[in-house]
Design a protein around this motif. Structure first.
Motif, PDB file in Angstrom:
ATOM      1  N   PHE A  66       1.118 -11.199   6.930  1.00  0.00           N
ATOM      2  CA  PHE A  66       1.384  -9.917   7.521  1.00  0.00           C
ATOM      3  C   PHE A  66       1.072  -8.810   6.948  1.00  0.00           C
ATOM      4  CE2 PHE A  66       4.306 -12.769   9.901  1.00  0.00           C
ATOM      5  CZ  PHE A  66       3.976 -12.114  11.360  1.00  0.00           C
ATOM      6  N   SER A  67       0.620  -7.602   7.236  1.00  0.00           N
ATOM      7  CA  SER A  67       0.549  -6.484   6.516  1.00  0.00           C
ATOM      8  C   SER A  67       1.869  -6.024   6.045  1.00  0.00           C
ATOM      9  CB  SER A  67      -0.101  -5.419   7.354  1.00  0.00           C
ATOM     10  OG  SER A  67       0.482  -4.978   8.397  1.00  0.00           O
ATOM     11  N   PRO A  68       1.946  -5.081   5.035  1.00  0.00           N
ATOM     12  CA  PRO A  68       3.182  -4.655   4.382  1.00  0.00           C
ATOM     13  C   PRO A  68       3.809  -3.881   5.360  1.00  0.00           C
ATOM     14  CG  PRO A  68       1.518  -4.469   2.578  1.00  0.00           C
ATOM     15  CD  PRO A  68       0.639  -4.924   4.192  1.00  0.00           C
ATOM     16  N   ASN A  69       3.183  -2.999   6.425  1.00  0.00           N
ATOM     17  CA  ASN A  69       3.950  -2.381   7.426  1.00  0.00           C
ATOM     18  C   ASN A  69       4.264  -3.189   8.757  1.00  0.00           C
ATOM     19  OD1 ASN A  69       1.531  -2.560   8.921  1.00  0.00           O
ATOM     20  ND2 ASN A  69       1.033  -0.394   8.745  1.00  0.00           N
ATOM     21  N   GLY A  70       4.038  -4.356   8.501  1.00  0.00           N
ATOM     22  CA  GLY A  70       4.228  -5.336   9.704  1.00  0.00           C
ATOM     23  C   GLY A  70       3.308  -4.991  11.004  1.00  0.00           C
ATOM     24  N   GLU A  71       2.375  -4.252  10.989  1.00  0.00           N
ATOM     25  CA  GLU A  71       1.218  -3.829  12.309  1.00  0.00           C
ATOM     26  C   GLU A  71       0.446  -4.860  12.320  1.00  0.00           C
ATOM     27  OE1 GLU A  71       0.305   0.052  12.280  1.00  0.00           O
ATOM     28  OE2 GLU A  71       2.431   0.894  12.200  1.00  0.00           O
ATOM     29  N   TYR A  72       0.013  -5.731  11.348  1.00  0.00           N
ATOM     30  CA  TYR A  72      -1.146  -6.444  11.278  1.00  0.00           C
ATOM     31  C   TYR A  72      -0.699  -8.021  11.132  1.00  0.00           C
ATOM     32  CZ  TYR A  72      -4.188  -2.520  11.719  1.00  0.00           C
ATOM     33  OH  TYR A  72      -4.786  -1.296  12.135  1.00  0.00           O
ATOM     34  N   TYR A  73      -1.351  -8.956  11.636  1.00  0.00           N
ATOM     35  CA  TYR A  73      -1.382 -10.275  11.403  1.00  0.00           C
ATOM     36  C   TYR A  73      -2.655 -10.880  11.164  1.00  0.00           C
ATOM     37  CZ  TYR A  73      -0.012 -15.545  11.729  1.00  0.00           C
ATOM     38  OH  TYR A  73      -0.033 -16.635  11.440  1.00  0.00           O
ATOM     39  N   ALA A  74      -2.998 -11.851   9.910  1.00  0.00           N
ATOM     40  CA  ALA A  74      -4.184 -12.340   9.853  1.00  0.00           C
ATOM     41  C   ALA A  74      -4.144 -13.879   9.319  1.00  0.00           C
ATOM     42  CB  ALA A  74      -4.946 -11.313   8.720  1.00  0.00           C
ATOM     43  N   ILE A  75      -5.066 -14.532   9.848  1.00  0.00           N
ATOM     44  CA  ILE A  75      -5.195 -16.019   9.408  1.00  0.00           C
ATOM     45  C   ILE A  75      -6.579 -16.090   8.728  1.00  0.00           C
ATOM     46  CG2 ILE A  75      -5.208 -18.589  10.308  1.00  0.00           C
ATOM     47  CD1 ILE A  75      -3.043 -17.516  12.223  1.00  0.00           C
ATOM     48  N   SER A 118      -3.658  -4.981   1.637  1.00  0.00           N
ATOM     49  CA  SER A 118      -3.686  -3.799   0.551  1.00  0.00           C
ATOM     50  C   SER A 118      -2.166  -3.054   0.961  1.00  0.00           C
ATOM     51  CB  SER A 118      -4.548  -2.595   0.833  1.00  0.00           C
ATOM     52  OG  SER A 118      -4.353  -1.939   2.096  1.00  0.00           O
ATOM     53  N   PRO A 119      -1.460  -2.645   0.176  1.00  0.00           N
ATOM     54  CA  PRO A 119      -0.199  -1.991   0.290  1.00  0.00           C
ATOM     55  C   PRO A 119      -0.035  -1.047   1.210  1.00  0.00           C
ATOM     56  CG  PRO A 119      -0.763  -1.916  -2.136  1.00  0.00           C
ATOM     57  CD  PRO A 119      -1.923  -2.232  -1.536  1.00  0.00           C
ATOM     58  N   ASN A 120      -1.144  -0.191   1.517  1.00  0.00           N
ATOM     59  CA  ASN A 120      -1.080   1.066   2.745  1.00  0.00           C
ATOM     60  C   ASN A 120      -1.521   0.303   4.184  1.00  0.00           C
ATOM     61  OD1 ASN A 120      -3.791   0.680   2.404  1.00  0.00           O
ATOM     62  ND2 ASN A 120      -4.260   2.638   1.697  1.00  0.00           N
ATOM     63  N   SER A 121      -1.828  -1.277   4.033  1.00  0.00           N
ATOM     64  CA  SER A 121      -1.930  -1.636   5.295  1.00  0.00           C
ATOM     65  C   SER A 121      -3.244  -1.480   5.945  1.00  0.00           C
ATOM     66  CB  SER A 121      -0.892  -1.638   6.164  1.00  0.00           C
ATOM     67  OG  SER A 121       0.215  -2.254   5.937  1.00  0.00           O
ATOM     68  N   GLU A 122      -4.180  -0.826   5.223  1.00  0.00           N
ATOM     69  CA  GLU A 122      -5.525  -0.212   5.777  1.00  0.00           C
ATOM     70  C   GLU A 122      -6.684  -1.122   5.308  1.00  0.00           C
ATOM     71  OE1 GLU A 122      -6.427   3.962   4.567  1.00  0.00           O
ATOM     72  OE2 GLU A 122      -4.741   4.666   5.611  1.00  0.00           O
ATOM     73  N   TYR A 123      -6.314  -2.029   4.169  1.00  0.00           N
ATOM     74  CA  TYR A 123      -7.664  -2.887   3.728  1.00  0.00           C
ATOM     75  C   TYR A 123      -7.173  -4.391   4.067  1.00  0.00           C
ATOM     76  CZ  TYR A 123     -10.035   1.068   2.290  1.00  0.00           C
ATOM     77  OH  TYR A 123     -10.648   2.623   2.289  1.00  0.00           O
ATOM     78  N   LEU A 124      -7.869  -5.231   4.298  1.00  0.00           N
ATOM     79  CA  LEU A 124      -7.707  -6.568   4.251  1.00  0.00           C
ATOM     80  C   LEU A 124      -8.509  -7.207   3.150  1.00  0.00           C
ATOM     81  CD1 LEU A 124      -6.310  -9.180   5.500  1.00  0.00           C
ATOM     82  CD2 LEU A 124      -7.914  -9.230   6.871  1.00  0.00           C
ATOM     83  N   TYR A 125      -8.252  -8.035   2.264  1.00  0.00           N
ATOM     84  CA  TYR A 125      -9.113  -8.782   1.448  1.00  0.00           C
ATOM     85  C   TYR A 125      -8.931 -10.321   1.674  1.00  0.00           C
ATOM     86  CZ  TYR A 125      -8.871  -4.477  -1.553  1.00  0.00           C
ATOM     87  OH  TYR A 125      -8.857  -3.270  -1.944  1.00  0.00           O
ATOM     88  N   VAL A 126     -10.256 -10.723   1.529  1.00  0.00           N
ATOM     89  CA  VAL A 126     -10.453 -12.273   2.064  1.00  0.00           C
ATOM     90  C   VAL A 126     -11.319 -13.042   0.871  1.00  0.00           C
ATOM     91  CG1 VAL A 126     -11.164 -14.048   3.726  1.00  0.00           C
ATOM     92  CG2 VAL A 126     -10.232 -11.586   4.447  1.00  0.00           C
ATOM     93  N   ILE A 172      -2.730  -7.102  -6.294  1.00  0.00           N
ATOM     94  CA  ILE A 172      -3.079  -8.327  -5.577  1.00  0.00           C
ATOM     95  C   ILE A 172      -3.538  -9.323  -6.823  1.00  0.00           C
ATOM     96  CG2 ILE A 172      -4.258  -9.649  -3.850  1.00  0.00           C
ATOM     97  CD1 ILE A 172      -4.646  -7.000  -2.118  1.00  0.00           C
ATOM     98  N   TYR A 173      -2.651 -10.557  -6.667  1.00  0.00           N
ATOM     99  CA  TYR A 173      -2.976 -11.500  -7.718  1.00  0.00           C
ATOM    100  C   TYR A 173      -3.622 -12.625  -6.859  1.00  0.00           C
ATOM    101  CZ  TYR A 173       0.043  -8.891 -10.778  1.00  0.00           C
ATOM    102  OH  TYR A 173       0.493  -7.974 -11.645  1.00  0.00           O
ATOM    103  N   ILE A 174      -4.630 -13.360  -7.396  1.00  0.00           N
ATOM    104  CA  ILE A 174      -5.627 -14.096  -6.978  1.00  0.00           C
ATOM    105  C   ILE A 174      -5.534 -15.507  -7.933  1.00  0.00           C
ATOM    106  CG2 ILE A 174      -7.815 -14.900  -6.066  1.00  0.00           C
ATOM    107  CD1 ILE A 174      -8.076 -11.702  -6.222  1.00  0.00           C
ATOM    108  N   CYS A 175      -5.170 -16.764  -7.410  1.00  0.00           N
ATOM    109  CA  CYS A 175      -5.545 -17.864  -8.011  1.00  0.00           C
ATOM    110  C   CYS A 175      -6.688 -18.536  -7.845  1.00  0.00           C
ATOM    111  CB  CYS A 175      -4.242 -18.868  -7.825  1.00  0.00           C
ATOM    112  SG  CYS A 175      -4.564 -19.591  -6.082  1.00  0.00           S
ATOM    113  N   ALA A 176      -7.068 -19.482  -8.717  1.00  0.00           N
ATOM    114  CA  ALA A 176      -8.331 -20.331  -8.622  1.00  0.00           C
ATOM    115  C   ALA A 176      -8.318 -21.454  -7.802  1.00  0.00           C
ATOM    116  CB  ALA A 176      -8.799 -20.789 -10.154  1.00  0.00           C
ATOM    117  N   THR A 177      -9.282 -22.028  -7.211  1.00  0.00           N
ATOM    118  CA  THR A 177      -9.318 -23.394  -6.606  1.00  0.00           C
ATOM    119  C   THR A 177      -8.969 -24.597  -7.415  1.00  0.00           C
ATOM    120  OG1 THR A 177     -11.561 -23.632  -6.642  1.00  0.00           O
ATOM    121  CG2 THR A 177     -10.749 -22.269  -4.812  1.00  0.00           C
TER     122      THR A 177
END
Length: 411
Positions: A66-75, A118-126, A172-177
């Motif tokens: 979920f986005s930090p503001n709860g307005e978006y959900y992504a899979i 992102s913290p401001n819920s404007e960007y999605l990183y994939v 944002i912290y990202i692990c390796a595969t």
């Protein structure tokens, strides 16, 4: 038993209800367009009616958030070469728990990975194992807003990208595969494109971590004030938090980042530096300040909204050299010790790419190796060096950051 079905594994995620107390939990059925809604309240966990979205979801490895503001959900999920992988983005109603406005972006190939807002819920990183992309959620065409943020370094093909987590420090912290002793990092995820500050091998870990990262919902999300669901008398009273970082070239220049939550709408900074005149105060959310001289300053931030205000003050000490920074001990690593044919120098310090120089000397003080250190791991071939004791140091801007001794063995 709460739910008995073939549900997609690893994608359980939650966001706070619009009443500011309860929690929505979503999970989808495998190879289906059905999504189950669970409501977690003081009475327990209740399974509500499921929802069928417009487009079936791809089942497989991935991540949901979920986005930090709860307005978006992504899979983001993937299932082999024949199916590929997809990104599904929805709008989410925190009152009813329903999804809407589904957008599905499909890509070919098989690629594990994850996502984070992102913290401001404007960007999605994939992430797609070898790449990280940024999407702008307010774009009229989210797919066309895609910007490449990072590629896996071809010199280090195992330093891949997997699942992500937005932390309370707004990074944002990202692990390796695979199994690695580091996490990648996005330092400023509220910024567009390259300004987001992606940093490979951004943080060292004390032990190996295999393709996983801890998950935490956003506990700093309050009610939707004035909504039909705002029925418990809980208010968004701001809680003040902030962090700072020093410029890598000018030690008197500091960058300040607001981390406050519960919907502040006003920011009032006082840098404790009256000599700087009008520049001693700022109403920006994320200001910078050039201090007058070395010394100790009390920096205060007050945040307010229509409900309340909160203030946090901290001391900032300027004038210490980089070598006096205890974090340097973990940001610069030389391994293994003893070594034989190869030496590895890890650099995750914030001093900038190629601003650090590694030098290796033999016992007579003769320079044996010299390398500019980029972010990440530098591999140094030492097959031709005779066995014995060697001395090393890492320098930046004419200052020795770290030094040590190390032993070369016979191969």
């Amino acid at each position: 038993l709460i739910l008995n079905d073939t549900i997609q594994y690893g994608l359980l995620t939650a966001t706070r209800h619009a009443n500011g107390r309860d929690w929505w939990i979503l999970v989808n059925e495998r190879f289906s367009n059905r999504i189950y809604r669970l409501l977690f309240s003081p009475s327990g966990i209740q399974k509500l009616d499921s929802q069928h979205v417009n487009i079936a979801l791809i089942d497989g490895l991935g991540q949901a958030a979920f986005s930090p503001n709860g307005e978006y959900y992504a899979i983001k999920s993937s299932y082999g070469l024949s199916v590929g992988h997809s990104l599904d983005v929805f709008r989410f109603n925190r009152c009813t728990g329903h999804l809407s406005e589904q957008i599905q972006i499909k890509n070919e190939g098989s690629a594990v990975g994850g996502l984070s807002f992102s913290p401001n819920s404007e960007y999605l990183y994939v992430s797609y194992r070898n790449n990280i992309f940024q999407y702008f959620l307010k774009s009229s065409n989210i797919d066309s807003s895609k910007i490449l943020i990072a590629n896996v370094d071809p010199l280090f093909p195992s330093y891949t990208f997997n699942t992500m987590q937005l932390a309370p420090n707004n990074k944002i912290y990202i692990c390796a595969t695979n199994s690695m002793k580091f996490l990648h990092l996005i330092n400023y995820p509220d910024k567009l494109g390259a300004d987001c500050g992606f940093q490979p091998i951004g943080i060292s870990l004390p032990t190996f971590n295999y393709a996983s990262i801890s998950y935490s919902p956003n506990f700093r999300l309050g009610p939707i004030d004035g909504s039909i669901c705002d029925s418990l008398g809980i208010n968004n009273n701001p809680n003040c938090r902030w962090r700072s970082e020093q410029d890598t070239l000018d030690p008197l220049l500091m960058y300040f980042h607001d981390l406050s939550y519960f919907e502040p709408s006003e920011w009032h900074w006082n840098f404790g530096d009256p000599v700087s005149g009008f520049n001693n105060i700022s109403n920006e959310q994320h200001p910078q300040h050039l201090f007058s001289t070395n010394g100790t300053y009390q920096v205060c931030l007050s945040v307010c909204n229509a409900n309340a205000c909160d203030t946090l003050c901290r001391e900032i000490k300027l004038g210490n050299s980089h070598s006096e920074n205890p974090e340097i001990l973990t940001q610069i690593q030389v391994t293994p010790n003893p070594f034989s044919s190869m030496l590895y120098v890890g650099n995750t310090s914030p001093l900038g790419n190629n601003n650090c120089i590694f030098r290796l000397y033999n016992q007579t003080g003769t320079l044996a190796r010299e390398y500019k250190l980029p972010f990440g791991i530098t591999e140094i071939d030492t097959k031709d060096l005779p066995p014995g004791m060697y001395f090393w140091n890492v320098e930046s801007h004419m200052e020795i950051l770290r030094s040590g001794k190390i032993i070369k063995l016979n191969e």
